[in-house]
Write an enzyme that holds these catalytic residues in place. Sequence first.
Site, mmCIF file in Angstrom:
data_model
loop_
_atom_site.group_PDB
_atom_site.id
_atom_site.type_symbol
_atom_site.label_atom_id
_atom_site.label_comp_id
_atom_site.label_asym_id
_atom_site.label_seq_id
_atom_site.Cartn_x
_atom_site.Cartn_y
_atom_site.Cartn_z
ATOM 1 N N GLU A 96 -38.276 -12.266 26.514
ATOM 2 C CA GLU A 96 -39.094 -12.785 27.609
ATOM 3 C C GLU A 96 -38.900 -14.279 27.821
ATOM 4 O OE1 GLU A 96 -42.711 -9.628 27.775
ATOM 5 O OE2 GLU A 96 -43.016 -11.302 26.415
ATOM 6 N N CYS A 109 -40.119 -21.785 29.672
ATOM 7 C CA CYS A 109 -40.258 -21.514 28.240
ATOM 8 C C CYS A 109 -39.227 -20.439 27.876
ATOM 9 C CB CYS A 109 -41.695 -21.045 27.986
ATOM 10 S SG CYS A 109 -42.012 -20.648 26.269
ATOM 11 N N CYS A 116 -38.773 -12.553 15.718
ATOM 12 C CA CYS A 116 -38.826 -13.735 14.857
ATOM 13 C C CYS A 116 -39.057 -13.283 13.429
ATOM 14 C CB CYS A 116 -39.954 -14.666 15.296
ATOM 15 S SG CYS A 116 -39.950 -16.243 14.413
ATOM 16 N N CYS A 120 -45.449 -15.833 11.225
ATOM 17 C CA CYS A 120 -46.670 -16.640 11.287
ATOM 18 C C CYS A 120 -47.825 -15.693 11.601
ATOM 19 C CB CYS A 120 -46.554 -17.734 12.349
ATOM 20 S SG CYS A 120 -45.237 -18.910 11.968
ATOM 21 N N CYS A 123 -49.165 -15.096 15.402
ATOM 22 C CA CYS A 123 -48.208 -15.022 16.508
ATOM 23 C C CYS A 123 -47.761 -13.585 16.776
ATOM 24 C CB CYS A 123 -46.995 -15.891 16.194
ATOM 25 S SG CYS A 123 -45.732 -15.838 17.487
ATOM 26 N N GLY A 169 -38.940 -16.385 18.962
ATOM 27 C CA GLY A 169 -37.965 -16.786 17.952
ATOM 28 C C GLY A 169 -38.118 -18.197 17.440
ATOM 29 N N LEU A 224 -47.631 -27.326 13.637
ATOM 30 C CA LEU A 224 -48.301 -27.747 12.400
ATOM 31 C C LEU A 224 -49.455 -26.795 12.049
ATOM 32 C CD1 LEU A 224 -47.922 -30.037 10.380
ATOM 33 C CD2 LEU A 224 -49.568 -31.386 11.700
ATOM 34 N N CYS A 343 -48.816 -18.654 25.238
ATOM 35 C CA CYS A 343 -48.199 -18.985 23.937
ATOM 36 C C CYS A 343 -48.519 -17.918 22.898
ATOM 37 C CB CYS A 343 -48.763 -20.286 23.374
ATOM 38 S SG CYS A 343 -48.546 -21.673 24.434
HETATM 39 N N1 SAH Z 1 -40.840 -20.685 16.431
HETATM 40 C C1 SAH Z 1 -41.129 -21.876 17.172
HETATM 41 C C2 SAH Z 1 -41.270 -21.677 18.677
HETATM 42 C C3 SAH Z 1 -42.062 -20.508 19.225
HETATM 43 S S1 SAH Z 1 -43.806 -20.533 19.346
HETATM 44 C C4 SAH Z 1 -42.345 -22.558 16.608
HETATM 45 O O1 SAH Z 1 -42.961 -22.004 15.699
HETATM 46 O O2 SAH Z 1 -42.656 -23.669 17.025
HETATM 47 C C5 SAH Z 1 -44.361 -21.739 20.433
HETATM 48 C C6 SAH Z 1 -45.773 -22.262 20.053
HETATM 49 O O3 SAH Z 1 -46.822 -21.291 20.277
HETATM 50 C C7 SAH Z 1 -45.840 -22.621 18.584
HETATM 51 O O4 SAH Z 1 -46.511 -23.819 18.372
HETATM 52 C C8 SAH Z 1 -46.615 -21.460 18.033
HETATM 53 O O5 SAH Z 1 -47.157 -21.756 16.803
HETATM 54 C C9 SAH Z 1 -47.639 -21.226 19.120
HETATM 55 N N2 SAH Z 1 -48.295 -19.926 19.023
HETATM 56 C C10 SAH Z 1 -47.842 -18.817 18.412
HETATM 57 N N3 SAH Z 1 -48.735 -17.823 18.510
HETATM 58 C C11 SAH Z 1 -49.785 -18.304 19.198
HETATM 59 C C12 SAH Z 1 -51.004 -17.726 19.672
HETATM 60 N N4 SAH Z 1 -51.305 -16.448 19.417
HETATM 61 N N5 SAH Z 1 -51.830 -18.512 20.373
HETATM 62 C C13 SAH Z 1 -51.500 -19.778 20.656
HETATM 63 N N6 SAH Z 1 -50.373 -20.376 20.250
HETATM 64 C C14 SAH Z 1 -49.511 -19.646 19.536
#
Ligand code: SAH
Length: 366
Positions: A96, A109, A116, A120, A123, A169, A224, A343
Site C-alpha cells: 500500500e 507515504c 515487516c 512492533c 503496528c 516495512g 522512538l 499510520c
Molecule cells: N519501519 C519504519 C517505518 C514504518 S511506520 C519505522 O518504524 O519508522 C511509520 C510510523 O508509524 C512509525 O513511527 C510507526 O511507529 C508508526 N506507527 C506504527 N503503527 C502505528 C499505529 N498503530 N498508530 C500510529 N502510529 C503507528
Amino acid sequence: MSTPAALTNLLDFDRDSLRQWFVAHGHSAFRGDQLLKWIYHQQVTDFAAMTNLGKDLRDWLQVNAVVAPPQIVSEQQSTDGTVKWLFDVGTGNAIETVFIPEPSRGTLCVSSQVGCALNCSFCATGAQGFNRNLSTAEIIGQVWQAANRLGHQRNGTRRITNIVMMGMGEPLLNMSALLPALRLMCEDLAFGLAGRRVTVSTAGLVPAIDTLADSVDVSLAVSLHAADDDLRNELVPLNRKYPTAQLLDACARYSRGRVKRTVTYEYTMIDGVNDQIQHARKLITLLRRVPGKINLIPFNPFPGTRYRCSSETAIAKFQQQLMAADFIATVRRTRGQDIDAACGQLAGDFMDRTSRRQRIQMQVAV
Ligand code: SAH
C-alpha cells in the site's frame, strides 16, 4: 507486475547505474539521462514514443528493456482527500501507498517491504508478518504511479512535494533497493525533490543509520515511542539489539554537519502505556542530549490490537509539557482513517513467510 526474465526493468536504475547500463551495451551514457526524463518528467513508458531516440535504439530497447511499475489493484479516496493505492507486486502479494494532501503540501507515504519483520507491538504491518523486500523498481514505481494518477507536474503543478518512507516495512532493512530509489526521488532528471523533503523513517537500525548518512542527503525520522529501554523493548523489540542510548548517538552522528537535518522523533501516543506526565519527563531528559523535533502520533487502532489511543487531553498535556521544555512538538493529524490509510494501519495483502521465531532471528542478524 512480473517482468519477463530477459527484460531489464529500467525503474531499477538510478541515474549513474542507468548511464552505466547504456555504456555496457555500447550506447552513449547520455541516453540514460534522456530515458530518465521520458520516464519521470514525461511519464512515458513506451519506448516507441521516445522521439528523440533513433529508431534503432528504440527497437533495441523494446527487445531488451521495459519500464514496469507495480500495477494498481485498487484506489480508494477518503472523505478528507487522502488517497490509498493497493499495488500488485506478484505472487499474490500486494502493498500500500498513501497520498496525504494538505493546503501547502502533498505527502506520499511509500512502502519499502512486503510486510515487516520487526514486530512492533502496536503496528498492523508487523502483526501481518513479513514476506520479502521490495525492489528499487517497486519502491520508485509507487511514486511513479501516484504521480501519474495525481497528474503530478501536469499544468506545472507539483502534487507530490514530500515523500516519507513510512509505509509498510523497515526501509533500513532494505538498503540496497532503497538507496537508488531515494536518489531518484532527489534526482533533477527524475522527481527532483530537495533532500529535506524526503524522509526515511526507521525503528532504529543503528549501523544502517550511519550507512544512510554516508550515502544520501535525506531527512531522518526515528520511531522512538518510549524514553526508557524497558518500555521501548516492549513496543519496539528491535530496541533489545540497539538500545536507546546507542540509537540517540546514531541520531547525533546523522545530524552532525547537516544543516537543517534535525532528526524527527516519532512517538505514538498509546493510552496508559506511554502517555503519562512521567513519560514526557523522561523523554525531555533523554532528548536534551540529542535535540530534534518530536512528532506525536495518535495511536491508530487495527483489528486485534490490545492498545487504545490516548485521550485528546492526554495528548495535549504531553505536547504542552514538551513545549514548555523548549522542544518543537507537533501532533500528527490522523488522515484517511475511513479507508484504513492512517499510520500503522497499512497491511496490504500478502502471505507471511516467516515464523515468529524466524522474525526474531532476522532482527538479531541485522
Ligand atoms: N519501519 C519504519 C517505518 C514504518 S511506520 C519505522 O518504524 O519508522 C511509520 C510510523 O508509524 C512509525 O513511527 C510507526 O511507529 C508508526 N506507527 C506504527 N503503527 C502505528 C499505529 N498503530 N498508530 C500510529 N502510529 C503507528
